[in-house]
Design a protein around this motif. Sequence first.
Motif, mmCIF file in Angstrom:
data_model
loop_
_atom_site.group_PDB
_atom_site.id
_atom_site.type_symbol
_atom_site.label_atom_id
_atom_site.label_comp_id
_atom_site.label_asym_id
_atom_site.label_seq_id
_atom_site.Cartn_x
_atom_site.Cartn_y
_atom_site.Cartn_z
ATOM 1 N N VAL A 266 -33.670 -38.645 11.842
ATOM 2 C CA VAL A 266 -34.606 -37.800 11.257
ATOM 3 C C VAL A 266 -35.466 -38.010 10.775
ATOM 4 C CG1 VAL A 266 -34.793 -35.227 10.584
ATOM 5 C CG2 VAL A 266 -32.846 -35.858 12.316
ATOM 6 N N PRO A 267 -35.390 -38.762 9.329
ATOM 7 C CA PRO A 267 -36.601 -39.021 8.439
ATOM 8 C C PRO A 267 -37.781 -39.712 9.066
ATOM 9 C CG PRO A 267 -34.414 -39.623 7.385
ATOM 10 C CD PRO A 267 -34.253 -39.336 8.805
ATOM 11 N N GLN A 268 -37.460 -40.542 9.974
ATOM 12 C CA GLN A 268 -38.536 -41.604 10.671
ATOM 13 C C GLN A 268 -39.313 -40.393 11.389
ATOM 14 O OE1 GLN A 268 -37.240 -44.940 12.656
ATOM 15 N NE2 GLN A 268 -39.610 -45.725 12.764
ATOM 16 N N LEU A 269 -38.513 -39.748 12.646
ATOM 17 C CA LEU A 269 -39.028 -38.724 13.253
ATOM 18 C C LEU A 269 -39.975 -37.666 12.568
ATOM 19 C CD1 LEU A 269 -39.262 -37.267 16.027
ATOM 20 C CD2 LEU A 269 -37.082 -36.150 15.541
ATOM 21 N N LEU A 270 -39.609 -37.118 11.401
ATOM 22 C CA LEU A 270 -40.500 -36.104 10.520
ATOM 23 C C LEU A 270 -41.761 -37.001 10.297
ATOM 24 C CD1 LEU A 270 -37.795 -34.276 8.650
ATOM 25 C CD2 LEU A 270 -38.901 -33.752 11.011
ATOM 26 N N ALA A 271 -41.643 -38.223 9.658
ATOM 27 C CA ALA A 271 -42.659 -39.067 9.219
ATOM 28 C C ALA A 271 -43.688 -39.214 10.219
ATOM 29 C CB ALA A 271 -42.046 -40.512 8.768
ATOM 30 N N THR A 272 -43.200 -39.569 11.407
ATOM 31 C CA THR A 272 -44.086 -39.398 12.718
ATOM 32 C C THR A 272 -44.664 -38.259 12.987
ATOM 33 O OG1 THR A 272 -42.679 -41.324 13.784
ATOM 34 C CG2 THR A 272 -44.300 -40.205 14.972
ATOM 35 N N LEU A 273 -44.165 -37.026 12.705
ATOM 36 C CA LEU A 273 -44.815 -35.743 13.238
ATOM 37 C C LEU A 273 -45.882 -35.611 12.234
ATOM 38 C CD1 LEU A 273 -41.552 -33.926 14.502
ATOM 39 C CD2 LEU A 273 -43.770 -34.469 15.621
ATOM 40 N N TYR A 275 -47.449 -37.545 10.535
ATOM 41 C CA TYR A 275 -48.454 -38.452 10.725
ATOM 42 C C TYR A 275 -49.560 -38.046 11.811
ATOM 43 C CZ TYR A 275 -51.421 -42.690 11.617
ATOM 44 O OH TYR A 275 -52.297 -43.690 11.542
ATOM 45 N N ILE A 276 -48.737 -37.524 12.990
ATOM 46 C CA ILE A 276 -49.745 -37.354 14.090
ATOM 47 C C ILE A 276 -50.072 -35.659 14.276
ATOM 48 C CG2 ILE A 276 -48.523 -39.141 15.745
ATOM 49 C CD1 ILE A 276 -46.713 -37.106 16.773
ATOM 50 N N GLN A 277 -49.440 -34.850 13.344
ATOM 51 C CA GLN A 277 -49.869 -33.509 13.182
ATOM 52 C C GLN A 277 -49.867 -32.726 14.654
ATOM 53 O OE1 GLN A 277 -53.252 -33.934 10.822
ATOM 54 N NE2 GLN A 277 -52.258 -33.625 9.052
ATOM 55 N N PRO A 278 -48.848 -32.488 15.321
ATOM 56 C CA PRO A 278 -49.062 -31.832 16.661
ATOM 57 C C PRO A 278 -49.410 -30.289 16.463
ATOM 58 C CG PRO A 278 -46.668 -32.099 16.161
ATOM 59 C CD PRO A 278 -47.516 -32.857 15.279
ATOM 60 N N TRP A 279 -49.336 -29.745 15.245
ATOM 61 C CA TRP A 279 -49.486 -28.351 15.291
ATOM 62 C C TRP A 279 -50.986 -28.125 14.729
ATOM 63 C CZ3 TRP A 279 -44.415 -30.289 14.171
ATOM 64 C CH2 TRP A 279 -43.552 -29.626 14.917
ATOM 65 N N LYS A 280 -51.850 -29.124 14.551
ATOM 66 C CA LYS A 280 -53.143 -28.978 14.342
ATOM 67 C C LYS A 280 -54.275 -29.611 15.518
ATOM 68 C CE LYS A 280 -52.797 -29.461 9.462
ATOM 69 N NZ LYS A 280 -53.168 -30.283 8.227
ATOM 70 N N ALA A 281 -55.103 -28.775 15.845
ATOM 71 C CA ALA A 281 -56.250 -29.052 16.910
ATOM 72 C C ALA A 281 -57.421 -28.670 16.596
ATOM 73 C CB ALA A 281 -55.634 -28.683 18.357
ATOM 74 N N TYR A 282 -58.517 -29.063 17.461
ATOM 75 C CA TYR A 282 -59.791 -28.751 16.949
ATOM 76 C C TYR A 282 -60.180 -27.813 18.384
ATOM 77 C CZ TYR A 282 -60.953 -31.243 12.928
ATOM 78 O OH TYR A 282 -61.084 -31.765 11.614
#
Length: 502
Positions: A266-273, A275-282
Amino acid sequence: MTSTNKNILHPFEIERSIGSLQCIVLEDILSDRWVDSCGHLIQLGMQAALEAKRGGHEQVQHTLTLCHKELEVVWHLLTAETWRLHLLPLLLDHSHDRIPISSLPFIMVLHSEVAALGLIENLVFHEESAAALEGLVLDVIDYSVRQLVRLATHAHTHPNQPLYSPDESYHSIFSFKRDNDRGEHSKKVTANDHGEKKEDDSQKTLKCFENPDGNEPNIHQEVSREERRAGLVLGAKAVAILHLLAGCQKHLPLCATTRLMNTHDVPQLLATLLYIQPWKAYHKDVMHIFEDSEWQERTPKAPPLSCTECQMWATLQTLLFDSDSIRMYEINTARRNVLLKLRGHLDEAALSQVPSLEHIARWLATLAISAPQLSHPPPLITTLPQLSEGVSGTWDGRWEELSLQLASSFLKPTTKCLQALASTMAAAWDLDALEELLPHPPMCTSCGGPASQRCSRCHNQWYCNRKCQVKDWPQHKKVCDLLVTCHSKTDNAQGHSASSQK
């Protein structure tokens, strides 16, 4: 916004609703038993959200734990997920041959999954309820990780394209209004046909759930959009659940920590999320954040970290700074490289918003110059999830056969079934009670400005003045008729039940 102090369920109804929860197999989805149990589940989820918002005693959480109904909630969650993963794509494929008449059955199952996860989030907020899950906590952890892995996988395969975009959110609103306009036009045309039989009230109330122009892709696209929107909602709730479970590991089975740190990393999964920020968009060059189950435009005064990001940082801090967790976590070169990418997100603005992140910043600075850390081996004896295989039952590998069995229920539901689903949704979405859960002040349906008045019939739509209400009436009339009919049927049923009890 002032509290209305209204409830979805009265205190004496909560215990009855919890007692009505059942473990229902996949092939019985949309049966009368499933609709009844699902309706109680959604209402309990809404009531639990109200109680958590108000603070104080949370009767839904307390009664669920006291009645040992955690199994039924987790079962429904996994059943809805199994339907979404294995049966929904097949049912949508069948819809090319058999045009569905309503999206409501699909939407109902998707909403029930969100409601079940919301109830679990409410449970694990309290340590005694989280501990009462016992072995079921492994199913909850596995489920939560699957939702986050889906978001991470989608972000890697579709860069700069969120699972559900702000553009789709705006498009769905406009297409809904356009479809209503087409429905009104079609209704006027058919009214000129003197040979047409007059529709009864129940058929009229279901028109807003039917495809107005007979164009199959509308329902197909609507269900697809709602499924992907639910993916973002479930992901955000999964983050909150993992955060709460990480904070009460000492009250959970030992294998829960093993599952968080070793099995799923889970630490690596959360770190990846992070970094990629799937809850932000333009959208139109404006940053949007998916929060409170919807895309919201980020204002200049908004904090740099969203609520979901704060929960991910807090979960990382809990897992990495807990002596029992970090002792069984091997920080090899690959994991260290992923974690070190987080240093770029710990800028001055983020540290100013959450000062406790300075501890992670120092830890990452030390990690950059330290040698890889070996771990102590996890326990040789561990516990496996209880429900993963039981939910699929004998249908694992036979999804096509099951989809054919359920196709008629989802693609051609009876009027009675649609009325039951509509009544269930109307009973759960009591806007007078849910008004205090709104993240923002109500907006006028017609012009989008601040609203202070509601439709006096259904109490659903908001308007700023009489002029906007009259302008929107042709589009709102069908929904208004449906809600009024459903509420009257619900009130009559409750009155009949109360009189029979007397």
